[in-house]
Design a protein around this motif. Structure first.
Motif, PDB file in Angstrom:
ATOM      1  N   THR A  32      31.545  29.836  49.358  1.00  0.00           N
ATOM      2  CA  THR A  32      32.634  29.074  48.758  1.00  0.00           C
ATOM      3  C   THR A  32      33.692  30.049  48.256  1.00  0.00           C
ATOM      4  O   THR A  32      33.445  31.259  48.125  1.00  0.00           O
ATOM      5  N   GLN A  33      34.870  29.531  47.939  1.00  0.00           N
ATOM      6  CA  GLN A  33      35.917  30.395  47.380  1.00  0.00           C
ATOM      7  C   GLN A  33      35.471  30.983  46.049  1.00  0.00           C
ATOM      8  O   GLN A  33      35.761  32.156  45.758  1.00  0.00           O
ATOM      9  N   ALA A  34      34.743  30.207  45.266  1.00  0.00           N
ATOM     10  CA  ALA A  34      34.265  30.722  43.976  1.00  0.00           C
ATOM     11  C   ALA A  34      33.287  31.878  44.173  1.00  0.00           C
ATOM     12  O   ALA A  34      33.311  32.866  43.427  1.00  0.00           O
ATOM     13  N   GLU A  35      32.434  31.767  45.173  1.00  0.00           N
ATOM     14  CA  GLU A  35      31.478  32.839  45.448  1.00  0.00           C
ATOM     15  C   GLU A  35      32.193  34.107  45.916  1.00  0.00           C
ATOM     16  O   GLU A  35      31.798  35.217  45.563  1.00  0.00           O
ATOM     17  N   VAL A  36      33.244  33.931  46.703  1.00  0.00           N
ATOM     18  CA  VAL A  36      34.017  35.098  47.140  1.00  0.00           C
ATOM     19  C   VAL A  36      34.681  35.775  45.946  1.00  0.00           C
ATOM     20  O   VAL A  36      34.679  37.000  45.824  1.00  0.00           O
ATOM     21  N   SER A  37      35.252  34.978  45.057  1.00  0.00           N
ATOM     22  CA  SER A  37      35.933  35.564  43.902  1.00  0.00           C
ATOM     23  C   SER A  37      34.955  36.322  43.013  1.00  0.00           C
ATOM     24  O   SER A  37      35.268  37.413  42.508  1.00  0.00           O
ATOM     25  N   THR A  38      33.758  35.772  42.842  1.00  0.00           N
ATOM     26  CA  THR A  38      32.735  36.458  42.043  1.00  0.00           C
ATOM     27  C   THR A  38      32.333  37.780  42.700  1.00  0.00           C
ATOM     28  O   THR A  38      32.198  38.813  42.027  1.00  0.00           O
ATOM     29  N   ALA A  39      32.157  37.751  44.028  1.00  0.00           N
ATOM     30  CA  ALA A  39      31.784  38.966  44.751  1.00  0.00           C
ATOM     31  C   ALA A  39      32.904  40.004  44.709  1.00  0.00           C
ATOM     32  O   ALA A  39      32.641  41.212  44.627  1.00  0.00           O
ATOM     33  N   MET A  40      34.151  39.553  44.762  1.00  0.00           N
ATOM     34  CA  MET A  40      35.276  40.488  44.664  1.00  0.00           C
ATOM     35  C   MET A  40      35.308  41.149  43.295  1.00  0.00           C
ATOM     36  O   MET A  40      35.576  42.354  43.174  1.00  0.00           O
ATOM     37  N   THR A  41      35.043  40.373  42.272  1.00  0.00           N
ATOM     38  CA  THR A  41      35.020  40.918  40.916  1.00  0.00           C
ATOM     39  C   THR A  41      33.972  42.024  40.813  1.00  0.00           C
ATOM     40  O   THR A  41      34.222  43.103  40.257  1.00  0.00           O
ATOM     41  N   LYS A  42      32.788  41.780  41.362  1.00  0.00           N
ATOM     42  CA  LYS A  42      31.722  42.782  41.330  1.00  0.00           C
ATOM     43  C   LYS A  42      32.106  44.030  42.119  1.00  0.00           C
ATOM     44  O   LYS A  42      31.748  45.157  41.756  1.00  0.00           O
ATOM     45  N   ALA A  43      32.843  43.812  43.233  1.00  0.00           N
ATOM     46  CA  ALA A  43      33.213  44.941  44.099  1.00  0.00           C
ATOM     47  C   ALA A  43      34.345  45.774  43.525  1.00  0.00           C
ATOM     48  O   ALA A  43      34.612  46.878  44.006  1.00  0.00           O
ATOM     49  N   VAL A  79      38.595  38.467  39.380  1.00  0.00           N
ATOM     50  CA  VAL A  79      39.314  37.784  40.459  1.00  0.00           C
ATOM     51  C   VAL A  79      38.943  36.305  40.392  1.00  0.00           C
ATOM     52  O   VAL A  79      37.759  35.958  40.399  1.00  0.00           O
ATOM     53  N   SER A  80      39.927  35.437  40.335  1.00  0.00           N
ATOM     54  CA  SER A  80      39.665  34.012  40.171  1.00  0.00           C
ATOM     55  C   SER A  80      39.519  33.301  41.515  1.00  0.00           C
ATOM     56  O   SER A  80      39.952  33.801  42.558  1.00  0.00           O
ATOM     57  N   GLN A  81      38.937  32.127  41.462  1.00  0.00           N
ATOM     58  CA  GLN A  81      38.854  31.285  42.664  1.00  0.00           C
ATOM     59  C   GLN A  81      40.246  30.904  43.130  1.00  0.00           C
ATOM     60  O   GLN A  81      40.496  30.780  44.337  1.00  0.00           O
ATOM     61  N   GLY A  82      41.160  30.734  42.189  1.00  0.00           N
ATOM     62  CA  GLY A  82      42.535  30.413  42.551  1.00  0.00           C
ATOM     63  C   GLY A  82      43.187  31.502  43.376  1.00  0.00           C
ATOM     64  O   GLY A  82      43.994  31.226  44.277  1.00  0.00           O
ATOM     65  N   TYR A  83      42.837  32.753  43.089  1.00  0.00           N
ATOM     66  CA  TYR A  83      43.364  33.876  43.875  1.00  0.00           C
ATOM     67  C   TYR A  83      42.918  33.754  45.329  1.00  0.00           C
ATOM     68  O   TYR A  83      43.718  33.916  46.260  1.00  0.00           O
ATOM     69  N   VAL A  84      41.643  33.470  45.519  1.00  0.00           N
ATOM     70  CA  VAL A  84      41.110  33.331  46.882  1.00  0.00           C
ATOM     71  C   VAL A  84      41.788  32.161  47.592  1.00  0.00           C
ATOM     72  O   VAL A  84      42.143  32.255  48.772  1.00  0.00           O
ATOM     73  N   SER A  85      41.980  31.065  46.867  1.00  0.00           N
ATOM     74  CA  SER A  85      42.641  29.899  47.459  1.00  0.00           C
ATOM     75  C   SER A  85      44.059  30.241  47.909  1.00  0.00           C
ATOM     76  O   SER A  85      44.476  29.889  49.021  1.00  0.00           O
ATOM     77  N   ARG A  86      44.797  30.940  47.062  1.00  0.00           N
ATOM     78  CA  ARG A  86      46.177  31.304  47.422  1.00  0.00           C
ATOM     79  C   ARG A  86      46.206  32.315  48.561  1.00  0.00           C
ATOM     80  O   ARG A  86      47.093  32.270  49.424  1.00  0.00           O
ATOM     81  N   ALA A  87      45.226  33.220  48.585  1.00  0.00           N
ATOM     82  CA  ALA A  87      45.159  34.195  49.678  1.00  0.00           C
ATOM     83  C   ALA A  87      44.925  33.495  51.014  1.00  0.00           C
ATOM     84  O   ALA A  87      45.554  33.821  52.022  1.00  0.00           O
ATOM     85  N   GLU A  88      44.014  32.510  51.024  1.00  0.00           N
ATOM     86  CA  GLU A  88      43.699  31.805  52.266  1.00  0.00           C
ATOM     87  C   GLU A  88      44.847  30.908  52.728  1.00  0.00           C
ATOM     88  O   GLU A  88      44.978  30.649  53.936  1.00  0.00           O
ATOM     89  N   SER A  89      45.663  30.450  51.809  1.00  0.00           N
ATOM     90  CA  SER A  89      46.786  29.591  52.181  1.00  0.00           C
ATOM     91  C   SER A  89      48.046  30.397  52.487  1.00  0.00           C
ATOM     92  O   SER A  89      49.079  29.826  52.852  1.00  0.00           O
ATOM     93  N   GLY A  90      47.961  31.720  52.339  1.00  0.00           N
ATOM     94  CA  GLY A  90      49.096  32.579  52.646  1.00  0.00           C
ATOM     95  C   GLY A  90      50.147  32.638  51.559  1.00  0.00           C
ATOM     96  O   GLY A  90      51.266  33.102  51.791  1.00  0.00           O
ATOM     97  N   ARG A  91      49.801  32.214  50.354  1.00  0.00           N
ATOM     98  CA  ARG A  91      50.782  32.206  49.251  1.00  0.00           C
ATOM     99  C   ARG A  91      50.840  33.531  48.504  1.00  0.00           C
ATOM    100  O   ARG A  91      51.645  33.680  47.586  1.00  0.00           O
ATOM    101  N   LEU A  92      49.977  34.463  48.869  1.00  0.00           N
ATOM    102  CA  LEU A  92      50.073  35.821  48.314  1.00  0.00           C
ATOM    103  C   LEU A  92      49.543  36.809  49.342  1.00  0.00           C
ATOM    104  O   LEU A  92      48.801  36.442  50.256  1.00  0.00           O
ATOM    105  N   MET A  93      49.946  38.049  49.202  1.00  0.00           N
ATOM    106  CA  MET A  93      49.518  39.090  50.127  1.00  0.00           C
ATOM    107  C   MET A  93      48.291  39.804  49.571  1.00  0.00           C
ATOM    108  O   MET A  93      48.229  40.090  48.375  1.00  0.00           O
TER     109      MET A  93
END
Length: 365
Positions: A21-32, A40-54
């Motif tokens: 899930t996006q939440a799981e990715v954000s948690t893993a990014m935080t650890k990394a 790193v928030s779930q919202g960050y992952v959502s915006r990244a996947e929608s192309g709203r941020l680089m």
């Protein structure tokens, strides 16, 4: 990787391939992100996947670590190189969750990329195949399509010794994969131009694997466009039955009493399940509905509907393992270099393309 930037579509595809899930990715990014983590928030992952941020620089590396892929793969365009093209077909026992299907579709797309890159590195590009379409009509049935394939591919009468070898010889790519349990037997994809691709469930027994590959071949040959799911599944089953058990060749085998002993004997010869043979006998008029039902009840009472006697050895792909052998043994690439060619981390390349019963074991240099 100066100026490298993640592709939004690829971020979503890779996440789905991991079943995250996006939440799981954000948690893993935080650890990394390091010993003093950056949240790193779930919202960050959502915006990244929608192309709203680089996604660049350190965050690109965190993202790659979270997903378990080389960072360069995150930057590729998923619409380039054949990813996601062509109608996807499945042979499944029951309805699957949408998330499970999306994971399998992502695996299919990534396997195409991996194999294309492995073939290119081996200087044996995947180009030629002998697949063709058969348009069904009132005059051309699924059984006719199976007969056309047998004739075009010069398959001899009688049982097919190795179904995976048949489709590989015709130019398809076949890989055995973990499809998330035993509900999905196989999945296939072909755009009508490039090389067809089939993924077969590593959990499927040998007899079911053979029927599943024939079933998927039926989809690839007959179904270029989406249609009524149940109708297309019945057509693919009819295609597989005629391909693996041609009426002209097997009808005589059902002469006399069709009982469990006869079905076990025929299973050894035709290398399909007793259930498939029993259904074939019914379809060819070799027994009545009542006789068919009686044998089904007997099979159920003995537990044969869940696990049949007479084990059929699993067929294994040979084409992709041969490409991997070319890289490691003939060209002398290290495991790490071969993995980089496939846009995989070494441990994933080892698991998918080197280790275990899926391929011929190889020795990394």
């Amino acid at each position: 990787m100066a100026d490298a930037q993640a592709n939004p579509g690829m971020l979503m595809l890779l996440r789905e391939s991991r079943g995250m899930t996006q939440a799981e990715v954000s948690t893993a990014m935080t650890k990394a992100s390091g010993p003093e983590p950056t949240v790193v928030s779930q919202g960050y992952v959502s915006r990244a996947e929608s192309g709203r941020l680089m996604v660049t620089d350190d965050r690109l590396e965190w993202y790659a670590a979270a997903l378990g892929y080389p960072s360069g793969l995150l930057c590729l365009d998923p619409q380039v190189g054949g990813v996601g093209v062509g109608l996807v077909h499945h042979r499944k026992k029951a309805a699957l969750a949408v998330s499970a299907l999306r994971r399998v579709h992502a695996q299919l797309a990534l396997t195409r990329v991996q194999v294309q890159e492995i073939a290119a590195a081996a200087e044996k590009p995947l180009e030629e195949h002998r697949f063709f379409r058969v348009k069904l009509s009132a005059l051309t049935t699924a059984k006719d399509a199976a007969r056309q394939v047998r004739k075009a591919w010069a398959l001899p009468a009688g049982p097919i010794p190795d179904m995976i070898s048949v489709v590989e010889t015709a130019g398809a790519v076949v890989a055995v994969r973990d499809l998330g349990g035993d509900l999905l037997d196989a999945v296939s994809q072909w755009d009508g131009v490039g090389v067809p691709l089939l993924l077969v469930n590593e959990l499927a027994p040998g007899d079911r694997c053979r029927f599943s590959v024939a079933h998927e071949l039926g989809h690839l040959v007959m179904h270029a466009e989406p249609g009524a799911g149940s109708q297309q599944e019945k057509q693919a089953d009819a295609f597989a039955a005629e391909l693996l058990m041609p009426a002209a060749d097997i009808r005589g085998a059902f002469a006399g009493r069709v009982d469990l002993l006869k079905l076990m004997e025929l299973k050894r010869i035709w290398r399909v399940s007793m259930s498939a043979l029993l259904r074939r006998a019914l379809d060819l008029g070799a027994l009545t509905e009542w006789q068919h039902r009686t044998v089904i009840i007997e099979m159920s009472a003995l537990g044969y509907r869940m696990a049949e006697p007479v084990e059929i050895p699993r067929e294994q792909p040979r084409a992709v393992p041969a490409l991997v052998r070319t890289l490691l043994d003939e060209r002398g690439l290290t495991l790490e270099s071969a993995a980089a060619c496939a846009h995989l981390l070494p441990e994933d390349f080892q698991h998918l393309y080197v280790e275990g019963p899926r391929t011929t074991p190889l020795s990394p240099h």
